[in-house]
Design a protein around this motif. Sequence first.
Motif, PDB file in Angstrom:
ATOM      1  N   ARG A 190      22.984  29.590   8.806  1.00  0.00           N
ATOM      2  CA  ARG A 190      22.117  28.442   9.077  1.00  0.00           C
ATOM      3  C   ARG A 190      21.585  27.844   7.778  1.00  0.00           C
ATOM      4  NH1 ARG A 190      19.724  31.597  13.130  1.00  0.00           N
ATOM      5  NH2 ARG A 190      17.826  31.779  11.886  1.00  0.00           N
ATOM      6  N   GLU A 191      21.203  28.724   6.852  1.00  0.00           N
ATOM      7  CA  GLU A 191      20.669  28.256   5.570  1.00  0.00           C
ATOM      8  C   GLU A 191      21.749  27.514   4.782  1.00  0.00           C
ATOM      9  OE1 GLU A 191      18.624  30.075   1.493  1.00  0.00           O
ATOM     10  OE2 GLU A 191      19.083  31.380   3.204  1.00  0.00           O
ATOM     11  N   ARG A 192      22.957  28.075   4.745  1.00  0.00           N
ATOM     12  CA  ARG A 192      24.041  27.420   4.015  1.00  0.00           C
ATOM     13  C   ARG A 192      24.458  26.115   4.682  1.00  0.00           C
ATOM     14  NH1 ARG A 192      28.365  31.718   1.502  1.00  0.00           N
ATOM     15  NH2 ARG A 192      26.885  32.864   0.192  1.00  0.00           N
ATOM     16  N   ASP A 193      24.461  26.120   6.005  1.00  0.00           N
ATOM     17  CA  ASP A 193      24.806  24.908   6.735  1.00  0.00           C
ATOM     18  C   ASP A 193      23.805  23.799   6.434  1.00  0.00           C
ATOM     19  OD1 ASP A 193      26.324  23.471   8.914  1.00  0.00           O
ATOM     20  OD2 ASP A 193      24.354  23.517   9.846  1.00  0.00           O
ATOM     21  N   ASP A 194      22.528  24.134   6.349  1.00  0.00           N
ATOM     22  CA  ASP A 194      21.508  23.139   6.019  1.00  0.00           C
ATOM     23  C   ASP A 194      21.732  22.567   4.620  1.00  0.00           C
ATOM     24  OD1 ASP A 194      20.297  23.478   8.464  1.00  0.00           O
ATOM     25  OD2 ASP A 194      18.802  24.913   7.732  1.00  0.00           O
ATOM     26  N   LEU A 195      22.106  23.443   3.675  1.00  0.00           N
ATOM     27  CA  LEU A 195      22.382  22.974   2.312  1.00  0.00           C
ATOM     28  C   LEU A 195      23.577  22.025   2.290  1.00  0.00           C
ATOM     29  CD1 LEU A 195      21.974  26.233   0.176  1.00  0.00           C
ATOM     30  CD2 LEU A 195      20.430  24.287   0.249  1.00  0.00           C
ATOM     31  N   LEU A 196      24.673  22.429   2.928  1.00  0.00           N
ATOM     32  CA  LEU A 196      25.897  21.629   2.903  1.00  0.00           C
ATOM     33  C   LEU A 196      25.697  20.284   3.594  1.00  0.00           C
ATOM     34  CD1 LEU A 196      28.482  24.453   3.702  1.00  0.00           C
ATOM     35  CD2 LEU A 196      28.134  23.335   1.495  1.00  0.00           C
ATOM     36  N   ARG A 197      25.032  20.308   4.737  1.00  0.00           N
ATOM     37  CA  ARG A 197      24.891  19.076   5.516  1.00  0.00           C
ATOM     38  C   ARG A 197      23.799  18.157   4.993  1.00  0.00           C
ATOM     39  NH1 ARG A 197      25.380  20.178  11.850  1.00  0.00           N
ATOM     40  NH2 ARG A 197      25.218  17.912  11.763  1.00  0.00           N
ATOM     41  N   SER A 198      23.092  18.596   3.954  1.00  0.00           N
ATOM     42  CA  SER A 198      22.142  17.686   3.315  1.00  0.00           C
ATOM     43  C   SER A 198      22.857  16.638   2.470  1.00  0.00           C
ATOM     44  CB  SER A 198      21.154  18.480   2.442  1.00  0.00           C
ATOM     45  OG  SER A 198      21.816  19.054   1.315  1.00  0.00           O
ATOM     46  N   GLY A 218      30.681  28.827  -4.130  1.00  0.00           N
ATOM     47  CA  GLY A 218      29.474  29.266  -4.814  1.00  0.00           C
ATOM     48  C   GLY A 218      29.674  30.462  -5.715  1.00  0.00           C
ATOM     49  N   GLN A 219      30.875  31.064  -5.690  1.00  0.00           N
ATOM     50  CA  GLN A 219      31.140  32.245  -6.507  1.00  0.00           C
ATOM     51  C   GLN A 219      32.088  31.961  -7.668  1.00  0.00           C
ATOM     52  OE1 GLN A 219      32.444  35.505  -4.038  1.00  0.00           O
ATOM     53  NE2 GLN A 219      30.989  35.009  -2.416  1.00  0.00           N
ATOM     54  N   LEU A 220      32.732  30.790  -7.662  1.00  0.00           N
ATOM     55  CA  LEU A 220      33.704  30.438  -8.691  1.00  0.00           C
ATOM     56  C   LEU A 220      33.220  29.222  -9.465  1.00  0.00           C
ATOM     57  CD1 LEU A 220      36.954  30.730  -6.528  1.00  0.00           C
ATOM     58  CD2 LEU A 220      35.899  32.511  -7.936  1.00  0.00           C
ATOM     59  N   ASN A 221      33.840  28.971 -10.633  1.00  0.00           N
ATOM     60  CA  ASN A 221      33.504  27.753 -11.356  1.00  0.00           C
ATOM     61  C   ASN A 221      34.274  26.574 -10.769  1.00  0.00           C
ATOM     62  OD1 ASN A 221      36.135  27.559 -12.570  1.00  0.00           O
ATOM     63  ND2 ASN A 221      35.506  29.032 -14.133  1.00  0.00           N
ATOM     64  N   ARG A 222      34.035  25.368 -11.277  1.00  0.00           N
ATOM     65  CA  ARG A 222      34.594  24.163 -10.664  1.00  0.00           C
ATOM     66  C   ARG A 222      36.119  24.120 -10.733  1.00  0.00           C
ATOM     67  NH1 ARG A 222      35.544  20.064 -14.522  1.00  0.00           N
ATOM     68  NH2 ARG A 222      34.876  20.598 -16.624  1.00  0.00           N
ATOM     69  N   MET A 304      25.839  23.538  -5.329  1.00  0.00           N
ATOM     70  CA  MET A 304      24.688  23.621  -4.429  1.00  0.00           C
ATOM     71  C   MET A 304      24.570  24.998  -3.798  1.00  0.00           C
ATOM     72  SD  MET A 304      24.915  19.883  -2.600  1.00  0.00           S
ATOM     73  CE  MET A 304      23.760  20.347  -1.309  1.00  0.00           C
ATOM     74  N   ILE A 305      25.695  25.572  -3.372  1.00  0.00           N
ATOM     75  CA  ILE A 305      25.676  26.917  -2.783  1.00  0.00           C
ATOM     76  C   ILE A 305      25.336  27.956  -3.849  1.00  0.00           C
ATOM     77  CG2 ILE A 305      27.089  28.693  -1.697  1.00  0.00           C
ATOM     78  CD1 ILE A 305      26.229  26.531   0.217  1.00  0.00           C
ATOM     79  N   LYS A 306      25.872  27.773  -5.058  1.00  0.00           N
ATOM     80  CA  LYS A 306      25.624  28.734  -6.137  1.00  0.00           C
ATOM     81  C   LYS A 306      24.158  28.752  -6.531  1.00  0.00           C
ATOM     82  CE  LYS A 306      28.705  29.155  -9.343  1.00  0.00           C
ATOM     83  NZ  LYS A 306      29.595  28.915 -10.505  1.00  0.00           N
ATOM     84  N   THR A 307      23.540  27.573  -6.589  1.00  0.00           N
ATOM     85  CA  THR A 307      22.148  27.476  -7.034  1.00  0.00           C
ATOM     86  C   THR A 307      21.156  27.421  -5.887  1.00  0.00           C
ATOM     87  OG1 THR A 307      22.297  25.046  -7.138  1.00  0.00           O
ATOM     88  CG2 THR A 307      22.861  26.279  -9.135  1.00  0.00           C
ATOM     89  N   GLN A 308      21.673  27.402  -4.623  1.00  0.00           N
ATOM     90  CA  GLN A 308      20.807  27.318  -3.444  1.00  0.00           C
ATOM     91  C   GLN A 308      19.879  26.095  -3.522  1.00  0.00           C
ATOM     92  OE1 GLN A 308      20.802  29.739  -0.571  1.00  0.00           O
ATOM     93  NE2 GLN A 308      22.797  29.646  -1.578  1.00  0.00           N
ATOM     94  N   THR A 309      20.498  24.966  -3.887  1.00  0.00           N
ATOM     95  CA  THR A 309      19.752  23.721  -4.047  1.00  0.00           C
ATOM     96  C   THR A 309      20.283  22.684  -3.085  1.00  0.00           C
ATOM     97  OG1 THR A 309      19.485  24.205  -6.411  1.00  0.00           O
ATOM     98  CG2 THR A 309      19.031  21.953  -5.691  1.00  0.00           C
TER      99      THR A 309
END
Length: 314
Positions: A190-198, A218-222, A304-309
Motif C-alpha cells: 500500500r505504501e509503495r502503491d501510494d508512492l508510485l501513483r503519486s 529501488g534496488q538498482l541504479n538507473r 522514488m522507491i529507493k528514497t521513499q519520496t
Amino acid sequence: MTETNGTVSVGIDVSKSTLDIAIHQTGETWTGSNDAAGCDALVTKLSRLKPSCIVLEATGGFETLAAASLTAKNLPANVVNPRQVRDFAKATGQLAKTDRIDARVLAHFAAAINPPSRPAKSDEAQHLEALLARRRQLVEMLVAEKNRLANNRDRAVVKELKIHIAWLEHRLKSSDDELQRALKASPVWRERDDLLRSVPGVGPVLSLTLLAQLPELGQLNRREIAKLVGLAPFNRDSGQWRGSRHIWGGRAAVRSPLFMATLCAIRINPTIKSFYQRLIKAGKAPKVAITACMRKLLTILNVMIKTQTSWRTA
C-alpha cells in the motif's frame, strides 16, 4: 551422490512432470519428479552440496515449484531466458537436444556465466503476478471478441458475441477488484502503491505490475533498472560504421503498461511532457522520444522507491 569440494554448478531442465538435474563439475545427472515430493528430495540433495549457482529455464510456469522450493531454503536458484541458454549451447557446439543434455548445458551455463540471482518472490507477489496475468488474458479475449463483433453481421453470432463481451467485462471488473484487495492486504505494498501513483500518469495497472514483476525497483541504479526492463539502448558499431541504437530483451510484461503510462504522462506530467517536447524539437523521431520518456519515467519511479519520496512537481 558424489561429494564435491569447491564450486558446484547445477543445471535443472524442467518439464511438466520431471526434473532432470546435472552437476557440471562431476558430470553427475539424475531425474526427479516435478511435484512437492520431488522438489523436497531435490532440496535435500542440493543442500548437502552447497551449490554456488543453480540454473533453471523459464518454461511457462512449470519451473515455479522447483524455483520456489530452492529459494525457500536459501539455495541460489536462477530462472533464465531459454534463448540465452540455447545460444550458449550453440556457441559451445552442443547441437543435440534431450532433457539430460539440456540439464548438462544449463549446468555448464551456470559455471561459465554465473548469472546474478533475482530476489525471491513472496507468496503475495506470486499471487499478485497470477492475478495480473489473468487480467491480461481477459483484456486480450475482450479485444478479440470486440474485433469479431465489428466484422460480423450474422444476428445469432452477434448476439452470442455481445453476451460473451458483457461477461468478459464483468470478469475484468471482478479481476480489478481482486487486485485491489490483494494490494490492500499488504501494508508495504500500500505504501509503495501510494508512492508510485503519486506520479501523474501512473495508474493502478502499472503500479501493480511494478510491484509484482519488478521487485528490483529501488534496488538498482538507473542504468541497471533500464537494462533489466529492456529500455537501455544497445550499440551496433563495427569499425568506422556507426549503427542506430536499439532497445532489446528485458521484461515485456513491464514495458507494455509502462508504455501506456508514458503516453498519458506525456500529456499530463509536466516533467515528462517538457522532456518529450525537447526531444522532438531536437529532431528525434516520436517513437525514439517515447522510449526515452519511458526510460526517464522508470528512472524517476526507481529513485522514488529507493528514497521513499513521493512525487513533487517542480
